[in-house]
Design a protein around this motif. Structure first.
Motif, PDB file in Angstrom:
ATOM      1  N   ALA A  83     -41.845  20.908  10.671  1.00 46.16           N
ATOM      2  CA  ALA A  83     -42.820  22.056  10.490  1.00 46.16           C
ATOM      3  C   ALA A  83     -43.261  21.955   9.273  1.00 46.16           C
ATOM      4  CB  ALA A  83     -42.067  23.164  10.824  1.00 46.16           C
ATOM      5  N   TYR A  84     -42.953  21.527   7.934  1.00 48.69           N
ATOM      6  CA  TYR A  84     -43.592  21.494   6.858  1.00 48.69           C
ATOM      7  C   TYR A  84     -44.582  20.510   6.988  1.00 48.69           C
ATOM      8  CZ  TYR A  84     -44.670  20.488   1.927  1.00 48.69           C
ATOM      9  OH  TYR A  84     -45.388  20.180   0.870  1.00 48.69           O
ATOM     10  N   ASN A  85     -44.416  19.280   7.488  1.00 48.63           N
ATOM     11  CA  ASN A  85     -45.524  18.362   7.718  1.00 48.63           C
ATOM     12  C   ASN A  85     -46.291  18.657   8.661  1.00 48.63           C
ATOM     13  OD1 ASN A  85     -44.999  15.339   6.413  1.00 48.63           O
ATOM     14  ND2 ASN A  85     -42.875  16.353   6.429  1.00 48.63           N
ATOM     15  N   ALA A  86     -46.247  19.245   9.860  1.00 47.94           N
ATOM     16  CA  ALA A  86     -47.038  19.649  10.817  1.00 47.94           C
ATOM     17  C   ALA A  86     -47.951  20.860  10.343  1.00 47.94           C
ATOM     18  CB  ALA A  86     -46.345  19.982  12.332  1.00 47.94           C
ATOM     19  N   VAL A  87     -47.664  21.724   9.481  1.00 52.02           N
ATOM     20  CA  VAL A  87     -48.361  22.987   9.269  1.00 52.02           C
ATOM     21  C   VAL A  87     -48.605  23.120   7.440  1.00 52.02           C
ATOM     22  CG1 VAL A  87     -48.608  25.434   9.768  1.00 52.02           C
ATOM     23  CG2 VAL A  87     -47.234  24.092  11.048  1.00 52.02           C
ATOM     24  N   ASP A  88     -47.300  23.351   6.822  1.00 52.89           N
ATOM     25  CA  ASP A  88     -47.702  24.135   5.585  1.00 52.89           C
ATOM     26  C   ASP A  88     -48.201  23.174   4.566  1.00 52.89           C
ATOM     27  OD1 ASP A  88     -44.967  24.581   6.835  1.00 52.89           O
ATOM     28  OD2 ASP A  88     -44.889  26.431   5.491  1.00 52.89           O
ATOM     29  N   ARG A  89     -48.075  21.708   4.551  1.00 52.49           N
ATOM     30  CA  ARG A  89     -48.584  21.169   3.746  1.00 52.49           C
ATOM     31  C   ARG A  89     -50.104  20.998   3.765  1.00 52.49           C
ATOM     32  NH1 ARG A  89     -48.254  14.866   5.255  1.00 52.49           N
ATOM     33  NH2 ARG A  89     -48.591  15.051   7.236  1.00 52.49           N
ATOM     34  N   ALA A 119     -49.081  28.531  10.240  1.00 54.60           N
ATOM     35  CA  ALA A 119     -48.035  28.496   9.062  1.00 54.60           C
ATOM     36  C   ALA A 119     -47.281  29.734   8.682  1.00 54.60           C
ATOM     37  CB  ALA A 119     -48.459  28.005   7.478  1.00 54.60           C
ATOM     38  N   ALA A 120     -47.957  31.105   8.845  1.00 56.23           N
ATOM     39  CA  ALA A 120     -47.236  32.452   8.789  1.00 56.23           C
ATOM     40  C   ALA A 120     -46.530  32.531  10.175  1.00 56.23           C
ATOM     41  CB  ALA A 120     -48.167  33.326   8.418  1.00 56.23           C
ATOM     42  N   GLU A 121     -46.968  32.180  11.157  1.00 54.22           N
ATOM     43  CA  GLU A 121     -46.467  32.544  12.639  1.00 54.22           C
ATOM     44  C   GLU A 121     -45.218  31.704  12.750  1.00 54.22           C
ATOM     45  OE1 GLU A 121     -47.386  35.000  14.157  1.00 54.22           O
ATOM     46  OE2 GLU A 121     -46.619  34.502  16.238  1.00 54.22           O
ATOM     47  N   VAL A 122     -45.400  30.534  12.366  1.00 55.81           N
ATOM     48  CA  VAL A 122     -44.253  29.766  12.377  1.00 55.81           C
ATOM     49  C   VAL A 122     -42.896  30.057  11.649  1.00 55.81           C
ATOM     50  CG1 VAL A 122     -43.060  27.210  11.983  1.00 55.81           C
ATOM     51  CG2 VAL A 122     -45.376  27.416  13.076  1.00 55.81           C
ATOM     52  N   ALA A 123     -43.215  30.456  10.270  1.00 55.86           N
ATOM     53  CA  ALA A 123     -42.265  30.975   9.437  1.00 55.86           C
ATOM     54  C   ALA A 123     -41.627  32.600   9.839  1.00 55.86           C
ATOM     55  CB  ALA A 123     -43.111  31.422   8.021  1.00 55.86           C
ATOM     56  N   ARG A 124     -42.502  33.121  10.462  1.00 53.15           N
ATOM     57  CA  ARG A 124     -42.017  34.390  11.239  1.00 53.15           C
ATOM     58  C   ARG A 124     -41.303  34.022  12.003  1.00 53.15           C
ATOM     59  NH1 ARG A 124     -47.309  36.384  11.043  1.00 53.15           N
ATOM     60  NH2 ARG A 124     -47.524  37.921   8.925  1.00 53.15           N
ATOM     61  N   ALA A 125     -41.565  33.255  13.043  1.00 54.72           N
ATOM     62  CA  ALA A 125     -40.561  33.025  14.275  1.00 54.72           C
ATOM     63  C   ALA A 125     -39.457  32.178  13.816  1.00 54.72           C
ATOM     64  CB  ALA A 125     -41.669  31.976  15.279  1.00 54.72           C
ATOM     65  N   ALA A 250     -43.065  36.629   6.549  1.00 53.63           N
ATOM     66  CA  ALA A 250     -44.166  35.299   6.875  1.00 53.63           C
ATOM     67  C   ALA A 250     -43.474  33.954   5.776  1.00 53.63           C
ATOM     68  CB  ALA A 250     -45.577  35.514   6.638  1.00 53.63           C
ATOM     69  N   GLU A 251     -42.606  34.261   4.991  1.00 55.74           N
ATOM     70  CA  GLU A 251     -42.251  33.231   4.036  1.00 55.74           C
ATOM     71  C   GLU A 251     -40.838  32.837   4.522  1.00 55.74           C
ATOM     72  OE1 GLU A 251     -42.622  36.410   2.510  1.00 55.74           O
ATOM     73  OE2 GLU A 251     -44.891  35.515   2.472  1.00 55.74           O
ATOM     74  N   HIS A 252     -40.777  31.449   4.715  1.00 55.47           N
ATOM     75  CA  HIS A 252     -39.235  30.924   5.097  1.00 55.47           C
ATOM     76  C   HIS A 252     -39.154  29.513   4.452  1.00 55.47           C
ATOM     77  CE1 HIS A 252     -36.726  28.464   7.788  1.00 55.47           C
ATOM     78  NE2 HIS A 252     -36.154  29.714   7.994  1.00 55.47           N
ATOM     79  N   GLU A 253     -38.133  29.226   3.873  1.00 56.48           N
ATOM     80  CA  GLU A 253     -37.956  27.936   3.138  1.00 56.48           C
ATOM     81  C   GLU A 253     -37.506  26.927   4.268  1.00 56.48           C
ATOM     82  OE1 GLU A 253     -38.574  26.878   0.388  1.00 56.48           O
ATOM     83  OE2 GLU A 253     -37.302  25.076   0.279  1.00 56.48           O
ATOM     84  N   PRO A 254     -38.341  25.850   4.398  1.00 52.47           N
ATOM     85  CA  PRO A 254     -37.705  24.951   5.547  1.00 52.47           C
ATOM     86  C   PRO A 254     -36.479  24.406   5.208  1.00 52.47           C
ATOM     87  CG  PRO A 254     -39.668  24.054   4.362  1.00 52.47           C
ATOM     88  CD  PRO A 254     -39.466  25.411   3.971  1.00 52.47           C
ATOM     89  N   VAL A 255     -35.684  24.103   6.199  1.00 57.07           N
ATOM     90  CA  VAL A 255     -34.467  23.278   6.022  1.00 57.07           C
ATOM     91  C   VAL A 255     -34.623  21.900   5.923  1.00 57.07           C
ATOM     92  CG1 VAL A 255     -32.156  22.781   6.893  1.00 57.07           C
ATOM     93  CG2 VAL A 255     -33.263  25.064   7.287  1.00 57.07           C
ATOM     94  N   TRP A 256     -34.437  21.270   4.723  1.00 58.58           N
ATOM     95  CA  TRP A 256     -34.958  19.716   4.418  1.00 58.58           C
ATOM     96  C   TRP A 256     -33.610  19.033   5.187  1.00 58.58           C
ATOM     97  CZ3 TRP A 256     -39.644  19.561   3.143  1.00 58.58           C
ATOM     98  CH2 TRP A 256     -40.496  20.741   2.569  1.00 58.58           C
ATOM     99  N   VAL A 257     -34.189  18.313   6.104  1.00 51.77           N
ATOM    100  CA  VAL A 257     -33.062  17.444   7.001  1.00 51.77           C
ATOM    101  C   VAL A 257     -33.003  16.175   6.686  1.00 51.77           C
ATOM    102  CG1 VAL A 257     -33.054  19.413   8.794  1.00 51.77           C
ATOM    103  CG2 VAL A 257     -34.596  17.328   9.095  1.00 51.77           C
ATOM    104  N   GLU A 258     -32.044  15.473   7.056  1.00 51.27           N
ATOM    105  CA  GLU A 258     -31.992  14.184   6.839  1.00 51.27           C
ATOM    106  C   GLU A 258     -33.006  13.573   8.072  1.00 51.27           C
ATOM    107  OE1 GLU A 258     -28.232  13.004   7.644  1.00 51.27           O
ATOM    108  OE2 GLU A 258     -27.310  13.542   5.716  1.00 51.27           O
ATOM    109  N   ALA A 259     -33.611  12.358   7.811  1.00 47.04           N
ATOM    110  CA  ALA A 259     -34.698  11.596   8.597  1.00 47.04           C
ATOM    111  C   ALA A 259     -34.018  11.304   9.958  1.00 47.04           C
ATOM    112  CB  ALA A 259     -35.150  10.323   8.128  1.00 47.04           C
TER     113      ALA A 259
END
Ligand code: WTA
Length: 660
Positions: A83-89, A119-125, A250-259
């Motif tokens: 999600a970070y790659n799709a939106v936030d960045r 980005a805000a909507e995804v973080a809220r959801a 609207a703030e949410h720290e993405p969970v950094w997952v393994e590839a």
């Protein structure tokens, strides 16, 4: 080989070719050099793409780990978030005001969503879903119409590392139930309904029915309000999206997952009665989605308006609506409804309205539009278009030429893209700035992809010859398995040609070495670009008390590619008392059985015709000879019957049908 192929032989007499215009070639994202680059160092090629197209929280050092083959792991020690790659960045890079989604409801409603808003909507959801108890690794079922919340829901799951399992809205409560069970989903995200063909069509009742069947781990149902229709409500379990998402931070720290963290499960039909949960992971999948979306469609994120007509319930909607375009920072149209609502020019009207430049759809849709007549698209300004794509089934040269001429104004390259739910992303396709395209051929494996056509013994065939399509080297977006069934994964895909991936498709090389796909070689049908299993529909039919035996075939159909035709033997005996009789009895039986298949699997699986017979053609070992039934279904002279246990059975079937 599947005997659908003789009909397709004539494809190979096609000699027309359309090279890209010099102007297109000069501005294209990808040149022919990329083939050479990938041949010289395939893993280096993909590592560069993974680094260049994605943002990694922890860079990877390993490219491919094949120590557990046929499970192949890519970019294993890297960490990232989809999600970070799709939106936030994109927002961080200063593109927050760029429109991500131009949404058009079937009822004419519109929403324009920028990357910052998304980005805000995804973080809220994500916060809301986490508030419902969903943690990293939990599975979430998504059963939604084509509304922006569908994409938001997928990305919100990805953001917390909860694999989603999107179930197409056209699947029934039974089908939804078995998918929820198989994935042990803890949350279902749905809507009251969606609009289709001018009417509100409810979705929530199917979720209620599915959960009422019991045995699931579902704790909550999150419900988006779309149609405003009445819904039954289970207190404590059901939650309105509007009651929790808009109020979440609207703030949410993405969970950094393994590839290799699972990103999603998507069920598809195989050769057995049980759908397979194909699962994909994060780093390799996103790399190939982003690369192919940019290379095959020549995407320029600043100026293009991209539109893929696929529903998110299918893999095309995952890779080329939800992930590929957003990871690449594209602006895309998302349309809720059908091409003929409220009129048959709706798609072309949308292209004109939004200035769509790249359009990606399925051959069945193109053939339907051909049938409606070219004056319909002719009434709209389609001059914004510059690339056209096709996916889902072989495209016949006539439809390809119509697409190029009528929709593409003879100026847009047409890219016929071959791939599968299992491959995750496009594998074989022309490159629009490089390849001289041929009507009806997917042509060449993309840079970094190794595919070969093999004979029965697994030896590569030469130019002008046909056989089975196989992928001969692992690729980043490849499936990582069948959810919960490692053995079936190895057997289905890796045992036919050891060490190589068996795609289940027949294919031929023409004299230039270009690949022509010839359809499935197994018991999988392709109806309007949707995969359906003969066995699955047969099991649904025999589950009905009236049916003793059933055989299903995919008969060729001018519009839908293939159509489902079922042959059934009815049960005799005293225990069946409700079988309709009399003049309309036959028709009543057929309608009931069609409805039954619709209920067990979904409306898309309803047979086009059901023929009641007294015998089925079987070999001495008891295997149904579908080839002969296909001859009947396609009104052809019946082929070789020498291997039948009872040679007279085909006469019986045909006499019976002639009488009926
Ligand atoms: C068929 C859809 C010919 C093929 C992305 C494959 C195609 C199955 C093409 C996968 C194409 C897909 N030409 N046949 N361009 N694209 N197919 O999993 O038989 O829904 O195996 O993925 O569709 O269907 P699936």
């Amino acid at each position: 080989m599947n005997d659908a192929s003789p009909a397709l032989e004539n494809l190979l007499t096609e000699t027309r070719a359309f090279p890209p215009s010099p102007e297109f070639a000069a501005q294209a994202n990808v040149t022919a050099d990329e083939y050479d680059e990938a041949v010289a160092d395939r893993l280096g090629f993909w590592a560069d793409r993974a680094r260049g197209l994605l943002t990694w929280q922890t860079p990877f050092t390993t490219v491919l780990d094949d120590s557990r083959a046929p499970r192949y792991d890519w970019f294993t020690d890297g960490r990232l978030n989809a999600a970070y790659n799709a939106v936030d960045r994109h927002v961080e890079a200063g593109n927050g005001d760029r429109v991500a989604i131009l949404w058009e409801g079937e009822d004419g409603s519109e929403r324009r969503i920028t990357y910052a808003e998304l980005a805000a909507e995804v973080a809220r959801a994500a916060n809301a879903i986490a508030g419902l108890g969903i943690q990293t690794g939990d599975r979430v079922a998504i059963y939604l119409p084509m509304i922006p919340e569908a994409i938001v829901a997928m990305l919100a799951c990805a953001r917390i590392g909860a694999p989603h399992s999107v179930v197409f809205g056209g699947f029934s409560a039974d089908a939804l139930h078995s998918r929820i069970l198989d994935a042990q989903a803890r949350l279902v995200i749905t809507a009251d309904g969606g609009f289709r063909r001018g009417a509100a069509s409810p979705l929530k009742p199917a979720v209620d029915d599915a959960l009422a069947k019991g045995g699931t781990d579902v704790e909550h149902v999150l419900v988006v309000r779309r149609t405003g229709g009445d819904v039954a409500w289970t207190e404590g379990r059901d939650v309105w999206w509007d009651d929790v998402v808009p109020h979440a931070p609207a703030e949410h720290e993405p969970v950094w997952v393994e590839a290799e963290h699972p990103l999603f499960i998507l069920y598809t039909s195989g050769t057995t009665g049980k759908p397979k949960g194909i699962f994909h992971t994060t780093g390799g999948y996103l790399t190939q989605c982003a690369y192919t979306h940019s290379a095959v469609f020549d995407l320029k994120p600043e100026t293009d308006v991209y539109w893929c007509t696929a529903d998110i319930g299918w893999v095309t909607g995952h890779s080329y609506v939800a992930y590929g375009p957003l990871v690449n920072g594209a602006t895309q149209v998302v349309y809720e409804g059908t091409p003929d609502s409220p009129h048959k020019g709706r798609w072309w009207e949308i292209i004109q309205k939004y200035g769509v430049t790249i359009f990606y759809t399925a051959p069945t849709a193109i053939r339907t539009c051909m049938k409606w007549g070219e004056e319909i698209p002719g009434g709209f300004d389609l001059s914004s278009l510059r690339v056209l794509g096709s996916v889902g089934e072989p495209i016949n040269p006539e439809a390809w030429m119509w697409y190029r001429r009528v929709i593409g104004g003879d100026r847009c390259p047409v890219v016929d893209t071959w791939w599968q739910t299992e491959t995750g992303a496009i594998m074989i396709s022309p490159l629009p700035g490089v390849t001289a395209t041929k009507p009806g051929s997917a042509q060449v494996p993309l840079p970094g992809i190794s595919a070969r056509i093999l004979d029965d013994a697994g030896e590569p065939v030469g130019d002008g010859q046909g056989g089975y399509l196989a992928i001969t080297e692992p690729w980043p977006a490849m499936l990582r398995g069948i959810w919960g069934d490692e053995r079936r994964y190895a057997e289905t895909y890796w045992s036919r040609f050891p060490g190589r991936y068996f795609a289940g498709d027949g294919a031929k090389y023409d004299d230039d070495g270009d690949i022509w796909l010839l359809g499935r070689v197994d018991d999988v049908m392709n109806v309007s670009g949707h995969r359906l299993s003969t066995t699955e529909i047969e099991s649904a039919l025999v589950a009905h008390p009236w049916v003793a035996e059933a055989a299903v075939v995919g008969a060729s159909d001018e519009t839908t590619g293939q159509a489902v035709v079922a042959f059934v033997i009815l049960r005799g005996g005293d225990e069946i008392t409700d079988l309709p009789t009399g003049e309309d009895g036959g028709e009543a039986i057929v309608q009931t059985l069609r409805g039954h298949v619709g209920q067990v699997i979904g409306p898309i699986a309803k047979p086009r015709s059901i023929l009641v017979v007294t015998e089925l053609p079987k070999t001495r070992s008891g295997k149904i000879m579908r080839r002969l039934l296909r001859d009947v279904a396609e009104n052809r002279a019946v082929g070789d019957v020498t291997t039948l246990a009872d040679g007279g059975v085909m006469d019986l079937i045909q006499q019976g049908l002639a009488k009926g």
